[in-house]
Design an enzyme around this catalytic site. Structure first.
Site, PDB file in Angstrom:
ATOM      1  N   ARG A 241       0.596  -6.188   3.026  1.00 17.47           N
ATOM      2  CA  ARG A 241      -0.443  -5.738   3.452  1.00 17.47           C
ATOM      3  C   ARG A 241      -1.780  -4.785   3.531  1.00 17.47           C
ATOM      4  NH1 ARG A 241       0.641 -10.384   0.388  1.00 17.47           N
ATOM      5  NH2 ARG A 241       0.264 -11.976   0.883  1.00 17.47           N
ATOM      6  N   GLU A 270      -8.020  -4.335  -1.710  1.00 13.82           N
ATOM      7  CA  GLU A 270      -6.799  -4.277  -3.287  1.00 13.82           C
ATOM      8  C   GLU A 270      -7.957  -5.528  -4.069  1.00 13.82           C
ATOM      9  OE1 GLU A 270      -3.369  -4.672  -1.779  1.00 13.82           O
ATOM     10  OE2 GLU A 270      -3.164  -6.678  -3.043  1.00 13.82           O
ATOM     11  N   HIS A 288       0.294  -3.844  -6.134  1.00 11.74           N
ATOM     12  CA  HIS A 288       0.855  -5.115  -5.752  1.00 11.74           C
ATOM     13  C   HIS A 288       2.009  -5.653  -6.133  1.00 11.74           C
ATOM     14  CE1 HIS A 288       0.070  -8.536  -2.567  1.00 11.74           C
ATOM     15  NE2 HIS A 288       0.906  -8.121  -2.878  1.00 11.74           N
TER      16      HIS A 288
HETATM   17  C1  GLV Z   1       3.046 -10.627  -2.343  1.00 15.20           C
HETATM   18  O1  GLV Z   1       2.801 -10.431  -1.760  1.00 15.20           O
HETATM   19  C2  GLV Z   1       3.083 -12.059  -1.221  1.00 15.20           C
HETATM   20  O2  GLV Z   1       2.570 -12.392   0.085  1.00 15.20           O
HETATM   21  O3  GLV Z   1       4.081 -12.807  -1.884  1.00 15.20           O
END
Ligand code: GLV
Length: 325
Positions: A241, A270, A288
């Site tokens: 994250r 982000e 991401h």
């Molecule tokens: C993506 O970042 C998730 O947490 O699934």
């Protein structure tokens, strides 16, 4: 006939998953896929018993107070730092996420990003596309060894373990990890991973990959002080994250070559990216996408739908995060 519950799908998802939900509910879907502002989200949630969210929608005490009919919030993600879980429990709202279905796919991507970073994949591709390749050279884009090196993993949940298996069994890496709790001996043996303290992890890893959840405790778990403890030849990979890494400190460290390179799939604030990260060459940047295969994103959307269907029809979610009294 009793009125069917109404639900909201906060973002655009796969039509077949929407169709499944329509078999059970009145469904409002945000087909434009724009991220709803907190006010828009509250407005659209009026009269809704359930909602499918992504990491972009915050569910906090203010939203819950404004949406008293809400009963279930299903995140299409394994991480759920966009939820205030204690506030949801206090409001009698069940929170769910999508564990397991994305584990292997996300681990694949962690490895892809690690390899792209260590082997300078995007930097060399940009060089080629820019027409700068006019001769072969022995040291051209020479990067860091992956096979046989030391893989450090910070956060050893399901995804961390899947990365450990790839590193140890596939690439002959020595795997060390740090986690809030140590794995049992059988899992450690199966992952061929050894537990070390965080200082040892930082000092010994050739490639350090972050796979821990974001929380107040993990905020800036990697900042200038931690980067200073890493090898100057090391790479740092963040698929966890934004906010776990101090991106400004990392950009400065990359510019000063205090570590060799970084691979980042997640960013503080982000989809904004720290401008300094966009100008340093020794970083691989992706938007991401660690769980982004069609099959896995469908599985995630289906699991979120299963959670809403199960909770609103039987009172029991499939993969709940909280337990209601
Ligand atoms: C993506 O970042 C998730 O947490 O699934």
């Amino acid at each position: 006939m009793t009125k069917r519950p109404s639900i909201l799908i906060a973002r655009n998802i796969f039509p077949d998953v929407v169709a499944r939900l329509r078999e059970h509910f009145e469904v409002e879907s945000n087909d434009t896929d724009g991220v709803l502002s907190p006010q828009e989200l509250v407005a659209r949630l009026q009269g809704k018993a359930g909602v499918l969210t992504t990491g972009s929608e915050k569910v906090d005490a203010a939203l819950l107070a404004a949406c008293p009919q809400l009963k279930v919030v299903a995140n299409i993600a394994v991480g759920y730092n966009n939820f205030d879980v204690p506030a949801m429990t206090a409001a009698g709202v069940v929170a769910t996420n999508t564990p397991d279905v994305l584990t292997e796919t996300t681990a694949d991507f962690g490895f892809a990003l690690l390899m792209a970073t260590a082997r300078r994949l995007t930097e060399s591709e940009h060089f080629l596309r820019a027409g700068q390749w006019n001769r072969w050279a022995l040291d051209m884009f020479a990067g860091a060894e992956v096979n046989g090196s030391t893989l450090g993993i910070l956060g050893m949940g399901r995804i961390g373990q899947a990365i450990a298996r790839r590193g140890a069994h596939g690439f002959g890496m020595k795997v060390i990890y740090n986690n809030r709790s140590r794995l049992d001996a059988a899992t450690e043996a199966e992952c061929k991973a050894s537990y070390v303290d965080k200082a040892t992890l930082l000092r010994e890893a050739d490639h350090l990959i972050l796979v821990l959840p974001y929380s107040a405790e993990s905020h800036h778990a990697i900042s200038a002080a931690e980067i200073a403890q890493m090898k100057p030849t090391a790479t740092l990979i963040n698929i966890a994250r934004g906010g776990i890494v101090d991106d400004a400190a990392l950009a400065q460290a990359l510019r000063e070559k205090r570590i060799a390179a970084a691979g980042l799939d997640v960013f503080e604030g982000e989809p904004k990216v720290h401008p300094d990260l966009l100008t340093v060459p020794n970083v691989v940047l992706t938007p991401h996408i660690a769980s982004a295969t069609i099959a896995t994103r469908k599985a995630m959307a289906n699991l979120a739908a299963d959670n809403v269907i199960a909770f609103l029809t039987t009172g029991r979610a499939v993969t709940p995060i909280n337990t209601l009294a």
